[in-house]
Design a protein around this motif. Structure first.
Motif, PDB file in Angstrom:
ATOM      1  N   ARG A  91       0.811  -1.247  -0.002  1.00  0.00           N
ATOM      2  CA  ARG A  91      -0.066   0.022   0.011  1.00  0.00           C
ATOM      3  C   ARG A  91       0.685   1.289  -0.021  1.00  0.00           C
ATOM      4  N   GLY A  92       0.227   2.424  -0.331  1.00  0.00           N
ATOM      5  CA  GLY A  92       1.045   3.885  -0.116  1.00  0.00           C
ATOM      6  C   GLY A  92       1.273   3.809   1.399  1.00  0.00           C
ATOM      7  N   VAL A  93       1.935   4.749   1.718  1.00  0.00           N
ATOM      8  CA  VAL A  93       2.381   4.980   2.904  1.00  0.00           C
ATOM      9  C   VAL A  93       2.233   6.515   3.514  1.00  0.00           C
ATOM     10  N   ASP A  94       1.798   6.707   4.643  1.00  0.00           N
ATOM     11  CA  ASP A  94       1.828   8.218   4.980  1.00  0.00           C
ATOM     12  C   ASP A  94       2.819   7.876   6.248  1.00  0.00           C
ATOM     13  N   ASP A 117       5.205   5.464  -3.446  1.00  0.00           N
ATOM     14  CA  ASP A 117       3.974   6.327  -3.118  1.00  0.00           C
ATOM     15  C   ASP A 117       4.072   6.448  -1.645  1.00  0.00           C
ATOM     16  N   ASP A 135      -4.550   9.471   5.815  1.00  0.00           N
ATOM     17  CA  ASP A 135      -5.460   8.472   4.995  1.00  0.00           C
ATOM     18  C   ASP A 135      -5.133   7.300   5.426  1.00  0.00           C
ATOM     19  N   SER A 137      -6.533   4.375   4.445  1.00  0.00           N
ATOM     20  CA  SER A 137      -6.394   3.214   3.429  1.00  0.00           C
ATOM     21  C   SER A 137      -4.992   2.895   3.215  1.00  0.00           C
ATOM     22  N   ARG A 138      -4.050   3.901   3.601  1.00  0.00           N
ATOM     23  CA  ARG A 138      -2.717   3.704   3.446  1.00  0.00           C
ATOM     24  C   ARG A 138      -1.823   2.996   4.716  1.00  0.00           C
ATOM     25  N   ASP A 139      -0.790   2.564   4.778  1.00  0.00           N
ATOM     26  CA  ASP A 139       0.032   2.286   6.006  1.00  0.00           C
ATOM     27  C   ASP A 139       0.494   3.624   6.474  1.00  0.00           C
ATOM     28  N   GLY A 165      -5.203   0.195   5.919  1.00  0.00           N
ATOM     29  CA  GLY A 165      -3.613   0.018   6.062  1.00  0.00           C
ATOM     30  C   GLY A 165      -3.492  -0.450   7.500  1.00  0.00           C
TER      31      GLY A 165
END
Ligand SMILES: Cc1ncc(COP(=O)(O)O)c(C=O)c1O
Length: 380
Positions: A91-94, A117, A135, A137-139, A165
């Motif tokens: 997944r994308g990452v924050d 990402d 977000d 939906s991200r890790d 995530g």
């Protein structure tokens, strides 16, 4: 202005470092005399000791039954990096950072793992990034309590309960002093030398069932060193969570951790540990409010740490001069045996950092204030 007199009494225990932190009241090497030294950590007795450390940690922390706990190499850094190397990718990452350690995790994600990402969400020392923008939906990677800025997240309300995530939380200087909301956290890491004053060596890695799902369904597309490996043939190496450590642990440090847990239970468990840190931070705050030369780095009390309390000088017109003043105050108080290791972290704004975790006695925080005022005046 009349000169301040040198205070008559020192803190009984002048240890205010933010890691390794003060040993608990009553600590003695005698506590370690039953350590399983010179024995294999893979012997039945060795494994039992390691499992006991895991089980009693789980009890003290009041962890959900389906969360896993492991003793891992490399202290807190080892535990965090194990999670990053093992889990990231799908997944994308924050990644959130508001002080030095959070920024280290940014470097890992951006420069070492080179994930494409990534959204880096940073804030200046003393502040938090906008948590509403995260977000789930991200890790999401974040530090619960930023040890070098004294800024903590106020709670876990900003974390989505129905996230897709994973949340990866470096909790090393918050856990045991602040209530963590386990249901909102998938990976929790810490090391022994912080709030309970254990010996530095090992990291603790706590995983939610969602992490196990990720571990068993995802193979990282980069090499994972043996020291970080949590799966074999796509399956969790579950022995790690029963005390079968990846490599050789220090049984002396394990014994000390068990003694930390004894003490923690003896003072009343998790609520009592949190209350001790709160009382220390409140005592320090009373002194800060009385002193006109210093103020909190975290202006907002809601995000102010009750462990690594960071202070900055009120007059910030000359940073170089303030750095010099910081050094002089720290040196003088060390020479006086009134306080050790209270300088601000090297990358943080000049000032003082005073550990208020559970092993510190409130009387000692109260005794410290007059010494700080005196040292400030002496170094003018
Ligand atoms: C928030 C935070 N993360 C990571 C670390 C690094 O911990 P360790 O030295 O246990 O690996 C520290 C050390 O103080 C810390 O405060």
């Amino acid at each position: 202005m009349t000169a301040l007199e040198r205070p008559a009494t020192r803190p009984q225990n002048p240890f205010f470092s933010s890691g390794p932190c003060a040993k608990r009241p009553g600590w003695s090497l005698d506590n370690l005399k039953n350590a399983l030294l010179g024995r294999s950590h893979r012997s039945a007795a060795g494994k039992a000791r390691l499992k006991l450390a895991i089980d009693r940690t789980r009890t003290l922390l009041e962890l959900p039954d389906d969360y896993l706990v492991a003793i891992v190499p490399g202290s807190d850094t080892g535990a965090v990096e194990m999670a990053l190397w093992s889990l990231l990718g799908p997944r994308g990452v924050d990644v959130l950072a508001w002080e030095a350690f959070g920024k280290d995790w940014v470097v890992d994600v951006v420069k070492q793992l080179k994930l494409g990402d990534v959204r880096v969400m940073e804030a200046a020392y003393g502040q938090l990034p906008d948590l509403a923008k995260v977000d789930f939906s991200r890790d999401v990677i974040f530090t619960w309590n930023g040890t070098t800025s004294g800024v903590r997240v106020p709670n876990a309300d900003w974390i989505a309960a129905d996230r897709q995530g994973l949340t990866i939380c470096d909790a090393t200087s918050g856990i045991f002093a602040q209530r963590l909301d386990w249901a909102k956290l998938d990976v929790i890491t810490y090391s022994w030398q912080k709030v309970l004053g254990g010996e530095a060596a090992h990291g603790m890695l706590i995983l939610s069932p969602r992490v196990v799902e990720r571990l068993e369904s995802h193979a990282p597309n980069w090499p994972v060193p043996k020291i970080f490996r949590l799966t074999k043939g796509g399956k969790l190496i579950d022995g790690v969570f029963r005390g079968e450590t990846i490599n050789t642990p220090s049984m002396l440090a394990v014994e000390d951790w068990l003694a930390c847990l004894d003490w923690a239970e003896g003072v009343g468990g998790l609520d009592a540990l949190v209350a001790r840190a709160d009382a220390n931070a409140a005592a320090l705050d009373r002194w800060v409010q009385s002193a006109d030369w210093i103020e909190h780095l975290a202006a907002d009390p809601a995000i102010r740490s009750n462990t690594s309390v960071c202070l900055q000088f009120a007059d910030r017109s000359d940073e170089e001069a303030n750095k010099g003043r910081q050094k002089a105050v720290v040196k003088l108080l060390e020479a006086e045996e009134a306080a050790y290791d209270i300088g601000a972290y090297r990358d943080a704004p000049p000032g003082l950092r005073i550990w208020c975790g559970a092993t510190v006695e409130t009387d000692d925080i109260e005794a410290l204030g007059p010494w700080l005022d005196w040292a400030w005046e002496q170094t003018r």
